[in-house]
Write an enzyme that holds these catalytic residues in place. Structure first.
Site, short mmCIF file in Angstrom:
data_model
loop_
_atom_site.label_atom_id
_atom_site.label_comp_id
_atom_site.label_asym_id
_atom_site.label_seq_id
_atom_site.Cartn_x
_atom_site.Cartn_y
_atom_site.Cartn_z
N ASP A 1 0.81 -1.21 0.00
CA ASP A 1 0.00 0.00 0.00
C ASP A 1 0.85 1.26 0.00
O ASP A 1 2.06 1.22 0.16
CB ASP A 1 -0.95 0.01 1.20
N HIS B 1 -6.81 -4.68 10.80
CA HIS B 1 -6.72 -4.36 9.37
C HIS B 1 -5.40 -4.86 8.79
O HIS B 1 -4.36 -4.89 9.45
CB HIS B 1 -6.95 -2.87 9.10
#
Length: 227
Positions: A66, A133
């Protein structure tokens, strides 16, 4: 899943590297999935030491999970900078073989997903957030999600504010992230979790709670230090 519980951060990093080393020795042109955050930094230090001891990463490829949206690659808080400072600059990997997602559009997401579809990640390194997460995939992200733009939750932005002068207003509001479906394509997954604040997320993963994204993953190795 092979679970290894460690007494301290250094032991956790060394055990994680044992998993990584097995792949590196077996496949000189391995494709690595890499993560940012404090948990894998010790693993990266072990990888750097292995290079100093003679190992070459010249044929290795890497793909990161990411990146923030709206932040320059050269920004000190970009994940590209993080990877360069904590790993790439100290090994002989070809920077053309390192990949960190970048952009803010569906086209950018598709381009990264298309690039990933041309390889097969041999080992994906993951950290885990306090709420479970993975990457920037918050709990509730659909299982089949591919690379996508994420609106960051206030909880996630607050957790990352320490990197932005403790000012949540400086923390980007979006990120581009591999999806759970993307990560699931990896051949093996190595989850590294450090710190007492990760204990609840790890325990939830162990119970296979459907609330947490880590529970969607088939994790090959989990190395924990939860003190």
């Amino acid at each position: 899943m092979k679970v290894i519980v460690c007494e301290n951060y250094d032991e956790m990093s060394a055990k994680a590297f044992e998993v990584m080393k097995e792949l590196l020795d077996a496949k000189k042109d391995a494709v690595l999935g890499l993560a940012t955050g404090s948990s894998p930094v010790g693993l990266y230090k072990e990888m750097i030491q292995y290079h100093k001891d003679g190992y070459s990463y010249k044929d290795i490829k890497s793909y990161n999970l990411d990146e923030y949206v709206g932040i320059d690659r050269k920004d000190p808080q970009s994940y590209y900078t993080f990877m360069y400072e904590n790993l790439f600059k100290d090994i002989d990997i070809d920077l053309n073989n390192t990949h960190v997602p970048y952009g803010s559009t569906e086209a950018d997401c598709k381009a990264y997903e298309d690039a990933l579809s041309e390889v097969s990640i041999d080992l994906q390194v993951l950290g885990i957030g306090q709420n479970g997460h993975i990457g920037f995939n918050e709990p509730g992200t659909p299982f089949e999600t591919l690379t996508h733009i994420v609106d960051l939750t206030e909880n996630t932005r607050e957790a990352n504010a320490r990197f932005f002068d403790n000012d949540i207003n400086k923390v980007p509001t979006q990120a581009i992230s591999m999806g759970i479906g993307t990560i699931m394509k990896s051949k093996k997954v190595l989850l590294v979790a450090n710190g007492e604040n990760k204990a609840d997320a790890v325990k939830a993963e162990d119970r296979k709670s459907t609330r947490l994204n880590s529970s969607h993953l088939y994790i090959s190795y989990a190395v924990f230090c939860l003190k």
